[in-house]
Design a protein around this motif. Structure first.
Motif, PDB file in Angstrom:
ATOM      1  N   PRO A  46       0.790  -1.228   0.000  1.00 48.52           N
ATOM      2  CA  PRO A  46       0.000   0.000   0.000  1.00 48.52           C
ATOM      3  C   PRO A  46       0.829   1.289   0.000  1.00 48.52           C
ATOM      4  O   PRO A  46       0.388   2.297  -0.510  1.00 48.52           O
ATOM      5  CB  PRO A  46      -0.826  -0.085   1.270  1.00 48.52           C
ATOM      6  N   PHE A  47       2.010   1.282   0.615  1.00 47.94           N
ATOM      7  CA  PHE A  47       2.809   2.508   0.661  1.00 47.94           C
ATOM      8  C   PHE A  47       4.293   2.178   0.770  1.00 47.94           C
ATOM      9  O   PHE A  47       4.675   1.088   1.177  1.00 47.94           O
ATOM     10  CB  PHE A  47       2.396   3.400   1.840  1.00 47.94           C
ATOM     11  N   GLU A  84      -4.946  -0.108   5.789  1.00 51.26           N
ATOM     12  CA  GLU A  84      -6.256  -0.672   5.467  1.00 51.26           C
ATOM     13  C   GLU A  84      -7.052   0.239   4.543  1.00 51.26           C
ATOM     14  O   GLU A  84      -7.703  -0.220   3.607  1.00 51.26           O
ATOM     15  CB  GLU A  84      -7.041  -0.948   6.756  1.00 51.26           C
ATOM     16  N   GLY A  85      -6.989   1.552   4.795  1.00 51.42           N
ATOM     17  CA  GLY A  85      -7.693   2.513   3.949  1.00 51.42           C
ATOM     18  C   GLY A  85      -7.179   2.498   2.518  1.00 51.42           C
ATOM     19  O   GLY A  85      -7.958   2.582   1.561  1.00 51.42           O
ATOM     20  N   LEU A  86      -5.865   2.391   2.354  1.00 54.51           N
ATOM     21  CA  LEU A  86      -5.292   2.349   1.008  1.00 54.51           C
ATOM     22  C   LEU A  86      -5.648   1.047   0.298  1.00 54.51           C
ATOM     23  O   LEU A  86      -5.900   1.039  -0.909  1.00 54.51           O
ATOM     24  CB  LEU A  86      -3.771   2.526   1.078  1.00 54.51           C
ATOM     25  N   LYS A  87      -5.684  -0.053   1.052  1.00 60.42           N
ATOM     26  CA  LYS A  87      -6.057  -1.335   0.448  1.00 60.42           C
ATOM     27  C   LYS A  87      -7.509  -1.320  -0.010  1.00 60.42           C
ATOM     28  O   LYS A  87      -7.837  -1.851  -1.064  1.00 60.42           O
ATOM     29  CB  LYS A  87      -5.819  -2.486   1.431  1.00 60.42           C
ATOM     30  N   GLN A  91      -5.224   1.766  -3.705  1.00 61.83           N
ATOM     31  CA  GLN A  91      -4.272   2.813  -4.061  1.00 61.83           C
ATOM     32  C   GLN A  91      -2.921   2.527  -3.442  1.00 61.83           C
ATOM     33  O   GLN A  91      -2.818   1.772  -2.478  1.00 61.83           O
ATOM     34  CB  GLN A  91      -4.763   4.176  -3.547  1.00 61.83           C
ATOM     35  N   GLN A  92      -1.895   3.165  -4.014  1.00 66.26           N
ATOM     36  CA  GLN A  92      -0.556   3.084  -3.451  1.00 66.26           C
ATOM     37  C   GLN A  92      -0.075   4.501  -3.178  1.00 66.26           C
ATOM     38  O   GLN A  92      -0.385   5.430  -3.921  1.00 66.26           O
ATOM     39  CB  GLN A  92       0.395   2.373  -4.404  1.00 66.26           C
ATOM     40  N   LEU A  93       0.703   4.656  -2.113  1.00 69.14           N
ATOM     41  CA  LEU A  93       1.093   5.971  -1.640  1.00 69.14           C
ATOM     42  C   LEU A  93       2.600   6.028  -1.442  1.00 69.14           C
ATOM     43  O   LEU A  93       3.196   5.102  -0.883  1.00 69.14           O
ATOM     44  CB  LEU A  93       0.380   6.236  -0.310  1.00 69.14           C
ATOM     45  N   ALA A  94       3.209   7.126  -1.890  1.00 70.00           N
ATOM     46  CA  ALA A  94       4.610   7.405  -1.593  1.00 70.00           C
ATOM     47  C   ALA A  94       4.617   8.452  -0.486  1.00 70.00           C
ATOM     48  O   ALA A  94       3.919   9.458  -0.575  1.00 70.00           O
ATOM     49  CB  ALA A  94       5.320   7.928  -2.831  1.00 70.00           C
ATOM     50  N   LEU A  95       5.386   8.204   0.577  1.00 73.74           N
ATOM     51  CA  LEU A  95       5.406   9.072   1.759  1.00 73.74           C
ATOM     52  C   LEU A  95       6.825   9.523   2.070  1.00 73.74           C
ATOM     53  O   LEU A  95       7.764   8.740   1.944  1.00 73.74           O
ATOM     54  CB  LEU A  95       4.922   8.292   2.979  1.00 73.74           C
ATOM     55  N   PHE A  96       6.966  10.762   2.497  1.00 75.64           N
ATOM     56  CA  PHE A  96       8.253  11.296   2.939  1.00 75.64           C
ATOM     57  C   PHE A  96       7.981  12.031   4.237  1.00 75.64           C
ATOM     58  O   PHE A  96       7.267  13.040   4.242  1.00 75.64           O
ATOM     59  CB  PHE A  96       8.816  12.252   1.885  1.00 75.64           C
ATOM     60  N   HIS A 126      -8.891  11.130   2.773  1.00 76.16           N
ATOM     61  CA  HIS A 126     -10.300  10.740   2.919  1.00 76.16           C
ATOM     62  C   HIS A 126     -10.434   9.284   3.368  1.00 76.16           C
ATOM     63  O   HIS A 126     -11.267   8.543   2.857  1.00 76.16           O
ATOM     64  CB  HIS A 126     -11.097  10.973   1.636  1.00 76.16           C
ATOM     65  N   ILE A 127      -9.596   8.904   4.313  1.00 76.27           N
ATOM     66  CA  ILE A 127      -9.683   7.565   4.909  1.00 76.27           C
ATOM     67  C   ILE A 127     -10.401   7.735   6.243  1.00 76.27           C
ATOM     68  O   ILE A 127      -9.989   8.516   7.087  1.00 76.27           O
ATOM     69  CB  ILE A 127      -8.275   6.949   5.118  1.00 76.27           C
ATOM     70  N   GLU A 128     -11.491   6.992   6.427  1.00 76.62           N
ATOM     71  CA  GLU A 128     -12.301   7.134   7.632  1.00 76.62           C
ATOM     72  C   GLU A 128     -11.559   6.599   8.832  1.00 76.62           C
ATOM     73  O   GLU A 128     -10.868   5.594   8.776  1.00 76.62           O
ATOM     74  CB  GLU A 128     -13.645   6.379   7.473  1.00 76.62           C
ATOM     75  N   ASN A 129     -11.746   7.253   9.970  1.00 76.73           N
ATOM     76  CA  ASN A 129     -11.091   6.834  11.216  1.00 76.73           C
ATOM     77  C   ASN A 129     -11.900   5.801  11.939  1.00 76.73           C
ATOM     78  O   ASN A 129     -13.044   5.773  11.997  1.00 76.73           O
ATOM     79  CB  ASN A 129     -10.892   8.039  12.134  1.00 76.73           C
TER      80      ASN A 129
END
Length: 129
Positions: A46-47, A84-87, A91-96, A126-129
């Motif tokens: 996911p990331f 879990e939200g990305l799955k 989607q896939q996310l690049a983080l710095f 927009h990932i729900e908590n």
């Protein structure tokens, strides 16, 4: 869920890192600055993430390494919601993530502040908590 944080989660692609700073979005949550971008990654995870502490603020490598080690540990323990939200969204996310504070932090400070920063990141994605 697997609590491991192996090598596949490390962002090494220079191309993706450059795109992250030129096209990605940012969140500031003192003492952290987060750059992120939804992108396609070479691995099926996911990331991928880069964690850093600036040499300008911490001259000794031991201090920078300690900060990065603490940040990795806190992120590892609190990444489930983001993962879990990305799955769910496929989607896939690049983080710095950069530590921007000037004082040497302890674990508790990093934990509370990084949790707040991750909540902001989840809201921005927009990932729900």
């Amino acid at each position: 869920m697997n609590q491991g944080f192996g090598k596949e989660y490390k962002l090494c692609s220079r191309k993706i890192i450059d795109a992250l700073f030129s096209e990605g979005e940012g969140i500031k949550s003192y003492p952290f600055m987060i750059r992120y971008q939804i992108t396609s990654l070479p691995k099926e995870i996911p990331f991928q993430i880069v964690i850093t502490a600036p040499k300008r603020n911490f001259k000794r490598a031991v201090d920078r390494n300690r900060i990065k080690r603490l940040m990795r540990e806190v992120f590892r323990k609190n990444r489930q919601e983001l993962e879990e939200g990305l799955k769910e969204k496929n989607q896939q996310l690049a983080l710095f993530i950069m530590y921007t504070g000037r004082e040497l932090p302890d674990y508790d400070l990093i934990e509370t502040k990084l949790k707040k920063a991750l909540v902001k990141l989840n809201q921005a994605l927009h990932i729900e908590n």
